[in-house]
Each structure stands twice: as structure tokens, then as C-alpha cells.
Design an enzyme around this catalytic site. Structure first.
Site, PDB file in Angstrom:
ATOM      1  N   ASP A  11       0.862  -1.189   0.000  1.00 12.93           N
ATOM      2  CA  ASP A  11       0.000   0.000   0.000  1.00 12.93           C
ATOM      3  C   ASP A  11       0.896   1.236   0.000  1.00 12.93           C
ATOM      4  O   ASP A  11       2.104   1.143   0.254  1.00 12.93           O
ATOM      5  CB  ASP A  11      -0.885   0.005   1.258  1.00 12.93           C
ATOM      6  CG  ASP A  11      -1.776   1.243   1.335  1.00 12.93           C
ATOM      7  OD1 ASP A  11      -2.330   1.651   0.291  1.00 12.93           O
ATOM      8  OD2 ASP A  11      -1.920   1.832   2.432  1.00 12.93           O
ATOM      9  N   SER A  12       0.289   2.379  -0.259  1.00 13.14           N
ATOM     10  CA  SER A  12       1.027   3.644  -0.217  1.00 13.14           C
ATOM     11  C   SER A  12       1.531   3.947   1.193  1.00 13.14           C
ATOM     12  O   SER A  12       2.440   4.749   1.368  1.00 13.14           O
ATOM     13  CB  SER A  12       0.108   4.774  -0.658  1.00 13.14           C
ATOM     14  OG  SER A  12      -1.024   4.811   0.191  1.00 13.14           O
ATOM     15  N   CYS A  74      -4.367  -1.192  -1.964  1.00 11.57           N
ATOM     16  CA  CYS A  74      -4.439   0.258  -2.107  1.00 11.57           C
ATOM     17  C   CYS A  74      -5.470   0.559  -3.192  1.00 11.57           C
ATOM     18  O   CYS A  74      -5.313   0.113  -4.345  1.00 11.57           O
ATOM     19  CB  CYS A  74      -3.059   0.771  -2.510  1.00 11.57           C
ATOM     20  SG  CYS A  74      -3.019   2.542  -2.859  1.00 11.57           S
ATOM     21  N   GLU A 152      -3.622   8.667   9.138  1.00  9.97           N
ATOM     22  CA  GLU A 152      -2.173   8.526   9.361  1.00  9.97           C
ATOM     23  C   GLU A 152      -1.717   9.365  10.567  1.00  9.97           C
ATOM     24  O   GLU A 152      -0.618   9.195  11.064  1.00  9.97           O
ATOM     25  CB  GLU A 152      -1.377   8.874   8.092  1.00  9.97           C
ATOM     26  CG  GLU A 152      -1.630   7.925   6.908  1.00  9.97           C
ATOM     27  CD  GLU A 152      -0.596   6.788   6.733  1.00  9.97           C
ATOM     28  OE1 GLU A 152       0.497   6.866   7.303  1.00  9.97           O
ATOM     29  OE2 GLU A 152      -0.919   5.810   6.028  1.00  9.97           O
ATOM     30  N   CYS A 186     -10.907   3.236  -0.191  1.00 12.85           N
ATOM     31  CA  CYS A 186      -9.506   3.435   0.192  1.00 12.85           C
ATOM     32  C   CYS A 186      -9.283   2.578   1.430  1.00 12.85           C
ATOM     33  O   CYS A 186     -10.122   2.574   2.351  1.00 12.85           O
ATOM     34  CB  CYS A 186      -9.278   4.910   0.495  1.00 12.85           C
ATOM     35  SG  CYS A 186      -7.706   5.244   1.319  1.00 12.85           S
ATOM     36  N   HIS A 188      -7.466   2.882   3.896  1.00 16.00           N
ATOM     37  CA  HIS A 188      -7.327   3.584   5.181  1.00 16.00           C
ATOM     38  C   HIS A 188      -8.685   3.766   5.876  1.00 16.00           C
ATOM     39  O   HIS A 188      -8.734   4.001   7.073  1.00 16.00           O
ATOM     40  CB  HIS A 188      -6.740   4.994   4.969  1.00 16.00           C
ATOM     41  CG  HIS A 188      -5.265   5.038   4.773  1.00 16.00           C
ATOM     42  ND1 HIS A 188      -4.650   4.593   3.636  1.00 16.00           N
ATOM     43  CD2 HIS A 188      -4.272   5.505   5.588  1.00 16.00           C
ATOM     44  CE1 HIS A 188      -3.334   4.794   3.756  1.00 16.00           C
ATOM     45  NE2 HIS A 188      -3.091   5.337   4.915  1.00 16.00           N
TER      46      HIS A 188
END
Ligand code: DGL
Length: 272
Positions: A11-12, A74, A152, A186, A188
Site C-alpha cells: 500500500d502507499s 491500495c 495517518e 480506500c 485507510h
């Protein structure tokens, strides 16, 4: 036939750990090698060319770890670089098509919302898959640029006014459109589920791509004779392009438990 090589997941950043969490549930015997590009996150605001270049580097790194299958955990990479993934020498699983199918199956009123990064929403890939499975669906898409930085940073509590107001601002148009199913496009976003439900209402069905993706990985391994049948305790190795000060805290939030410190290493992804 059996294959004891690990599954590669990338993932990013750390959002892909929500997919690892589902893989650990669905495939407890499989070893996993994870790469999170924590130095270059976010991908979703970057150009298509840059995201594709990063995806190639991330996949090359995982191949250097002798993985038997690669998961693009991702939404952004899955949306703009899956053609690259499909040319890899090992099976490739992305997170968009399975989410589209799951949403098409789940909706009752035919109104489906999709949230994701700018790049994901601009690609139109979720809409394409939803309409493939349910041509009469009404699809409402919204990019939510501030969600990745919130996650994040570890700001996910639905009672935090900053979190709640941010989620509300982005999701109000989807709530007004009366979608009954919402794709978290996404990886996240699952940790924002409580805040998203608070805005959208308890009745809305949230599609967490990690769950359908883990099922797709299981199927791909079985079909290709790649399941690990060694009976040995499975391991998880984590590689990141930067071990940030908040790494353990954010990883624990997304994975549901903190990764063992000895299992985390930093790599220079530009040198792969
Ligand atoms: N987890 C990534 C995704 O699913 C985060 C996107 C980003 O890095 O902007 O799209």
C-alpha cells in the site's frame, strides 16, 4: 500441490494493514510480506504516471522477496495501475473489483456511494465495476482528500469534533442522495467506520474491500495450487520506506494489534 512462499501485500502507507488484518483471519496459515510506502504517502493526490511508477517499484520489491501472489491493498493503485499488476509473473489481486461486486450484491434501493482518494474517484473504476454487476445502479462518488491524513495522524474517534465535522462535510451529499450502501474505496477508511456510520446512519451498509479481497486471495491461491500446507506457524514481515515516530501506534490502529518490533524493517524503495 502446495506452496510455502509468502503472499506479498503493498500500500502507499499503512492503510493496507486493514487488508492484512482480513487476510490473517481468512488465511491464518499463510506467511505475509507487507510493504508500506510510508515515505511517499499519500499516492492519491499524485499524477497517474507517478502512481504507476511507484506501483512498479513496490511490486518489484515484493517479487524480490519471492512472493507467490501480490495484493495491491491500495484503492489508488488498484484504480490506476491494475493493468501493470495483471502482467506480473505471479497472480495479482486488487481491491476495487471485489468491492464493486459486493456493493452491487448488497444494495436494496440501487443507490451506491463510493468514497476514495482523488485518483481513485477520477479513475471511475468503482462505477465501472458496479454497473457491470448492476447496470441499473445509481452511483454517487466523492473523493475525501483529508481522510488519509486524519488516519495517518491517528485521528479516527467519531466523538472528536474535527473527525466528525470532516466526515460530515464530505459525506453529506451522499447521505442526501440516500445511498444505502457505501464503498470504502480506500484501505485507510475502515478505521473511520464509526464516524462514517454516525454521519450516514446505522442502516447504511459499509463495504470494506479488505474482506472481499481476502476471499478473492483465498480463491486465487486454491485455484493455482498455491495454498500453504506446511502446518508451520505463519509469519508476518513488515517493510516500510520510513519508520515514522508514530508507526507503531498507527499500525496497531489499522491492524488491530501492534506488529512485533523485530518484524519491521526500513527499505530504500528507490534503490530496488
Ligand atoms: N490506502 C490508500 C488507498 O487505498 C491510500 C491512498 C493514498 O495514499 O492517498 O487508496
Amino acid at each position: 500441490m502446495a506452496d510455502n512462499r509468502p503472499i506479498g501485500v503493498f500500500d502507499s502507507g499503512l492503510g493496507g494493514l486493514t487488508v492484512v488484518k482480513e487476510l490473517l483471519n481468512a488465511l491464518p496459515d499463510e506467511d505475509i510480506v507487507y510493504f508500506g510506502d510510508t515515505d511517499r504517502v499519500p499516492y492519491g493526490t499524485k499524477s497517474k504516471e507517478t502512481i504507476r511508477k511507484f506501483a512498479r517499484q513496490d511490486e518489484a520489491f515484493l517479487l524480490s522477496k519471492n512472493v507467490k501472489l501480490i495484493v495491491a491493498a491500495c484503492g489508488t493503485v488498484s484504480s490506476v495501475a491494475s493493468d501493470i499488476g495483471n502482467q506480473l509473473p505471479v497472480p495479482y489481486v486488487e481491491v476495487v473489483s471485489h468491492a464493486g461486486k459486493a456493493a452491487a450484491m448488497a444494495t436494496k434501493n440501487g443507490k451506491i456511494g463510493v468514497i476514495g482518494t482523488n485518483a481513485t474517484i477520477n479513475s471511475g473504476e468503482h462505477r465501472r465495476y458496479i454497473l457491470e454487476y448492476l447496470p441499473t445502479a445509481e452511483v454517487y462518488c466523492q473523493s475525501c482528500t483529508l481522510f488519509v491524513p486524519l488516519v495517518e495522524t491517528g485521528w479516527v474517534d467519531e466523538n472528536d469534533p474535527v473527525v466528525y465535522e470532516t466526515v460530515k462535510k464530505y459525506l453529506t451529499p451522499l447521505m442526501e442522495a440516500q445511498v444505502d450502501t457505501l464503498i470504502l474505496g480506500c484501505t485507510h477508511y475502515p478505521v473511520l467506520s464509526a464516524a462514517i456510520k454516525r454521519v450516514m446512519g446505522e442502516k447504511v451498509t459499509l463495504i470494506n474491500a479488505g474482506i472481499s479481497t481476502a476471499e478473492a486471495v483465498k480463491k486465487a491461491l486454491a485455484e493455482n495450487g498455491l495454498l500453504n500446507q506446511s502446518g508451520q506457524k505463519a509469519t508476518c514481515e513488515y517493510f516500510v520506506s520510513d519508520i515514522t515516530p508514530s508507526f507503531s501506534k498507527i499500525a496497531a490502529l489499522l491492524l488491530g494489534k501492534a506488529p512485533q518490533e523485530s518484524s519491521v524493517q526500513q527499505v530504500d524503495i528507490e534503490k530496488i
